[in-house]
Scaffold this motif. Structure first.
Motif, PDB file in Angstrom:
ATOM      1  N   GLY A 193       0.825  -1.197   0.000  1.00 16.23           N
ATOM      2  CA  GLY A 193       0.000   0.000   0.000  1.00 16.23           C
ATOM      3  C   GLY A 193       0.858   1.245   0.000  1.00 16.23           C
ATOM      4  N   GLY A 194       0.201   2.388   0.033  1.00 18.03           N
ATOM      5  CA  GLY A 194       0.903   3.659   0.008  1.00 18.03           C
ATOM      6  C   GLY A 194       0.193   4.629  -0.918  1.00 18.03           C
ATOM      7  N   PRO A 195       0.764   5.797  -1.141  1.00 20.11           N
ATOM      8  CA  PRO A 195       0.112   6.813  -1.967  1.00 20.11           C
ATOM      9  C   PRO A 195      -0.273   6.349  -3.363  1.00 20.11           C
ATOM     10  CG  PRO A 195       1.880   7.808  -0.728  1.00 20.11           C
ATOM     11  CD  PRO A 195       1.974   6.325  -0.486  1.00 20.11           C
ATOM     12  N   ALA A 196       0.585   5.593  -4.020  1.00 21.15           N
ATOM     13  CA  ALA A 196       0.250   5.134  -5.377  1.00 21.15           C
ATOM     14  C   ALA A 196      -1.034   4.320  -5.360  1.00 21.15           C
ATOM     15  CB  ALA A 196       1.400   4.312  -5.951  1.00 21.15           C
ATOM     16  N   TYR A 197      -1.230   3.541  -4.318  1.00 15.44           N
ATOM     17  CA  TYR A 197      -2.411   2.682  -4.210  1.00 15.44           C
ATOM     18  C   TYR A 197      -3.642   3.501  -3.838  1.00 15.44           C
ATOM     19  CZ  TYR A 197       0.902  -1.191  -4.372  1.00 15.44           C
ATOM     20  OH  TYR A 197       1.884  -2.070  -4.764  1.00 15.44           O
ATOM     21  N   TYR A 198      -3.508   4.437  -2.882  1.00 12.51           N
ATOM     22  CA  TYR A 198      -4.716   5.190  -2.529  1.00 12.51           C
ATOM     23  C   TYR A 198      -5.062   6.252  -3.568  1.00 12.51           C
ATOM     24  CZ  TYR A 198      -1.707   8.415   0.458  1.00 12.51           C
ATOM     25  OH  TYR A 198      -0.767   9.276   0.986  1.00 12.51           O
ATOM     26  N   ILE A 199      -4.108   6.639  -4.399  1.00  6.94           N
ATOM     27  CA  ILE A 199      -4.439   7.539  -5.508  1.00  6.94           C
ATOM     28  C   ILE A 199      -5.326   6.825  -6.516  1.00  6.94           C
ATOM     29  CG2 ILE A 199      -3.489   8.708  -7.545  1.00  6.94           C
ATOM     30  CD1 ILE A 199      -1.106   9.536  -5.778  1.00  6.94           C
ATOM     31  N   VAL A 200      -4.911   5.612  -6.912  1.00  2.27           N
ATOM     32  CA  VAL A 200      -5.669   4.860  -7.916  1.00  2.27           C
ATOM     33  C   VAL A 200      -7.016   4.403  -7.371  1.00  2.27           C
ATOM     34  CG1 VAL A 200      -5.723   2.733  -9.270  1.00  2.27           C
ATOM     35  CG2 VAL A 200      -3.647   4.104  -9.197  1.00  2.27           C
ATOM     36  N   LYS A 201      -7.003   3.826  -6.154  1.00  2.15           N
ATOM     37  CA  LYS A 201      -8.244   3.279  -5.598  1.00  2.15           C
ATOM     38  C   LYS A 201      -9.174   4.369  -5.067  1.00  2.15           C
ATOM     39  CE  LYS A 201      -6.770  -1.368  -4.251  1.00  2.15           C
ATOM     40  NZ  LYS A 201      -7.971  -2.055  -4.725  1.00  2.15           N
ATOM     41  N   GLY A 202      -8.600   5.416  -4.471  1.00  2.53           N
ATOM     42  CA  GLY A 202      -9.427   6.449  -3.869  1.00  2.53           C
ATOM     43  C   GLY A 202      -9.861   7.536  -4.829  1.00  2.53           C
ATOM     44  N   MET A 203      -8.965   7.911  -5.745  1.00  6.43           N
ATOM     45  CA  MET A 203      -9.261   9.002  -6.669  1.00  6.43           C
ATOM     46  C   MET A 203      -9.787   8.503  -8.015  1.00  6.43           C
ATOM     47  SD  MET A 203      -5.938  11.378  -5.694  1.00  6.43           S
ATOM     48  CE  MET A 203      -6.167  12.524  -7.055  1.00  6.43           C
ATOM     49  N   GLY A 204      -9.573   7.223  -8.310  1.00  9.06           N
ATOM     50  CA  GLY A 204     -10.107   6.655  -9.545  1.00  9.06           C
ATOM     51  C   GLY A 204      -9.037   6.359 -10.578  1.00  9.06           C
ATOM     52  N   LYS A 205      -9.364   5.499 -11.521  1.00  5.73           N
ATOM     53  CA  LYS A 205      -8.413   5.040 -12.539  1.00  5.73           C
ATOM     54  C   LYS A 205      -7.866   6.181 -13.392  1.00  5.73           C
ATOM     55  CE  LYS A 205      -8.794   0.561 -11.715  1.00  5.73           C
ATOM     56  NZ  LYS A 205      -7.655  -0.245 -11.224  1.00  5.73           N
ATOM     57  N   ARG A 206      -8.660   7.243 -13.557  1.00  8.89           N
ATOM     58  CA  ARG A 206      -8.183   8.337 -14.415  1.00  8.89           C
ATOM     59  C   ARG A 206      -6.970   9.050 -13.827  1.00  8.89           C
ATOM     60  NH1 ARG A 206     -12.595  10.243 -11.669  1.00  8.89           N
ATOM     61  NH2 ARG A 206     -12.457  12.325 -10.707  1.00  8.89           N
ATOM     62  N   TRP A 207      -6.689   8.780 -12.534  1.00  2.00           N
ATOM     63  CA  TRP A 207      -5.525   9.380 -11.890  1.00  2.00           C
ATOM     64  C   TRP A 207      -4.343   8.419 -11.829  1.00  2.00           C
ATOM     65  CZ3 TRP A 207      -5.365  14.438 -10.953  1.00  2.00           C
ATOM     66  CH2 TRP A 207      -6.566  15.134 -10.845  1.00  2.00           C
ATOM     67  N   THR A 208      -4.399   7.333 -12.604  1.00  2.00           N
ATOM     68  CA  THR A 208      -3.295   6.358 -12.608  1.00  2.00           C
ATOM     69  C   THR A 208      -1.974   7.017 -12.969  1.00  2.00           C
ATOM     70  OG1 THR A 208      -4.795   4.537 -13.175  1.00  2.00           O
ATOM     71  CG2 THR A 208      -2.454   4.205 -13.622  1.00  2.00           C
ATOM     72  N   TRP A 209      -2.017   7.974 -13.888  1.00  2.56           N
ATOM     73  CA  TRP A 209      -0.779   8.662 -14.296  1.00  2.56           C
ATOM     74  C   TRP A 209      -0.111   9.351 -13.102  1.00  2.56           C
ATOM     75  CZ3 TRP A 209      -0.133  13.860 -13.482  1.00  2.56           C
ATOM     76  CH2 TRP A 209      -1.296  14.610 -13.206  1.00  2.56           C
ATOM     77  N   LEU A 210      -0.915   9.875 -12.175  1.00  2.00           N
ATOM     78  CA  LEU A 210      -0.359  10.539 -11.002  1.00  2.00           C
ATOM     79  C   LEU A 210       0.279   9.520 -10.063  1.00  2.00           C
ATOM     80  CD1 LEU A 210      -0.160  13.398  -9.736  1.00  2.00           C
ATOM     81  CD2 LEU A 210      -2.191  12.830  -8.384  1.00  2.00           C
ATOM     82  N   ALA A 211      -0.353   8.350  -9.951  1.00  2.00           N
ATOM     83  CA  ALA A 211       0.212   7.280  -9.134  1.00  2.00           C
ATOM     84  C   ALA A 211       1.538   6.802  -9.718  1.00  2.00           C
ATOM     85  CB  ALA A 211      -0.772   6.122  -9.029  1.00  2.00           C
TER      86      ALA A 211
END
Length: 492
Positions: free
Chosen positions: A127-145
């Motif tokens: 876990g970590g920010p990359a995981y909560y960015i994708v799961k919490g903010m949505g797939k469209r934020w995968t680039w940010l993760a």
């Protein structure tokens, strides 16, 4: 170019975002870092804190020690000295402020990391920010993760590993005359023996190393404070006055004090960087807020306790003159200051402390790099082994190379890392508050150890393997309240 980026990031953007997230969550959570302070000790004293789960997961206590291993490092010894040299005694006050806000920020990011953690095939968690960015903010934020994972790998996996090796080698050469190459080779061998055992072996080493190094340094600080107890109040007052320009400017005035305090404070406790959540996510806990509270406590240990100890050792010594500064800085200032209190063996003590702090941080940095690689290619053992070899090489190379350019580059990437994570925390503050309020609600209903039920948060897209249905063990309090009841409806 690096200096310009550093000025923009650290002088303007990050200060504003740190304040926004730290104060914002502090207010919205009703000052969680103070409300939960006593509970932090109760959580650590409970049987759940040492429970590793049926699959041998890391316990909450192990995750705490592993995060302290990363937070407590060169920043507590050399970083504080740099802050005082360039920003004056007032920089310490701003380090305290960053620490207090950082406790709330760390609670939020580590609670989110636990909430959105992912179960791996071997029964461990990631876990970590990359995981909560994708799961919490949505797939469209995968680039940010993806961007965050790259920055994490470059900053901690590579940059800070080399920097820690360099700091340790230079300190040992100055104190004991041991060539940097020999120190680097020795560290490389020891690091290799540990990291090839994975995160569980790293955690077992941290269980022994962290208490020894932290308590040892704290004890020598207590001795110094006890022998200078009459002067301690005056030094604390000096720190506060200098922070607001009420003393003659040393090191650049109020602006330098704020900048260096914020920068070195964040570098030391890492709250807001998103580094600690990578470790917080691996623990087996009954509720995400448990680990949030434990990780907030690690920020307290780092900044409010150990950094303050270093600051007082320097300010109470004879090497640094609050009215004129010092001719030396960094680790040399801390060494000379301690030597002025206890004799020349104080220099050797600081070098050994830096070795222990730096070595534990290298292990921590390795795991952060591994976790970032895992986001791109889950459980790729060949890729992990290549990275392990690279870390071993960096330990040797970093010890023998002047890394001033790397320092500047790492400051920039660390700033960008914080920028990405702080943005994610702003976006995910609402679910973080929901998790905290679920914990609060259960506590008010008489639950001594609140339990998280993922089924009550179906809209958050959580991993059912990380939070199985029997996590709550079907418990109800005497009032008839079931853990998590109506939590999904709480948007206040």
């Amino acid at each position: 170019m690096l200096e310009l980026l550093n000025d923009i990031l650290w002088g303007k953007v990050l200060i504003a975002m740190l304040i926004a997230v730290g104060i914002g969550f502090t207010v919205e959570s009703r000052f969680v870092q103070f409300r939960y302070f006593g509970r932090m000790f109760r959580i650590l004293g409970s049987s759940q804190a040492f429970s590793r789960g049926k699959d041998g997961h890391l316990s909450s206590f192990q995750a705490l020690l592993l995060s302290v291993a990363g937070r407590v490092g060169g920043g507590n010894i050399a970083g504080v000295a740099v802050a005082i040299t360039l920003g004056g005694p007032g920089a310490v006050f701003w380090m305290w402020l960053v620490g207090l806000m950082g406790m709330a920020t760390s609670f939020l990011e580590c609670t989110l990391a636990q909430t959105y953690k992912q179960a791996e095939p071997d029964g461990s968690y990631r876990g970590g920010p990359a995981y909560y960015i994708v799961k919490g903010m949505g797939k469209r934020w995968t680039w940010l993760a993806v961007l965050y994972s790259i920055l994490l790998l470059v900053t901690f996996g590579f940059g800070f590993t080399a920097l820690q090796s360099y700091s340790i080698a230079v300190s040992f050469e100055d104190a004991f005359g041991i060539p940097a190459l020999f120190t680097g080779i020795g560290m490389a061998i020891l690091v290799g023996l540990i990291i090839f055992g994975g995160v569980k072996r790293i955690a077992r080493v941290a269980e022994v190393l962290v208490p020894v190094m932290a308590l040892g340094y704290l004890m020598i600080a207590v001795v110094v404070l006890a022998t200078n107890i009459a002067d301690v109040p005056a030094m604390l007052l000096l720190i506060v006055k200098s922070a607001f320009g009420l003393q003659p400017a040393v090191g650049g005035g109020i602006g330098a004090a704020i900048l260096m305090g914020v920068k070195r404070g964040l570098f030391s406790n890492e709250a807001g960087l998103g580094s600690a959540p990578n470790v917080a996510a691996v623990a087996h806990v009954p509720h995400p807020a448990n680990q949030g509270g434990v990780q907030a406590f690690s920020v307290f240990i780092d900044t409010l306790v150990l950094c303050t100890c270093t600051a007082l050792i320097i300010l109470l010594g004879t090497t640094y003159d609050p009215g004129h500064g010092a001719d030396i800085g960094g680790i040399a200032l801390t060494q000379a200051s301690l030597a002025s209190h206890v004799g020349e063996w104080g220099r050797d003590f600081v070098s050994i402390a830096l070795l222990l702090f730096g070595f534990s941080t290298i292990l921590y940095n390795y795991y952060l790099g591994e976790n970032s690689l895992n986001f791109f290619s889950p459980e790729n053992r060949k890729l992990f082994n290549v990275f392990r070899v690279a870390v071993i090489v960096l330990c040797g190379w970093g010890a023998t190379t002047d890394l001033h350019t790397v320092f500047g580059f790492a400051d920039v990437t660390m700033g960008l890392l914080a920028l990405v994570n702080l943005f994610a925390l702003i976006m995910l503050m609402r679910p973080g508050l929901r998790i905290m309020r679920d914990f609060d609600r259960q506590s008010r209903s008489g639950e001594s150890e609140p339990v998280f039920e993922a089924s009550q948060f179906a809209d958050l897209d959580l991993d059912p393997k990380a939070w199985p249905a029997d996590n709550g063990r079907g418990r109800r309090s005497e009032s008839g309240y079931a853990p998590g009841d109506a939590a999904a409806l709480d948007y206040r």
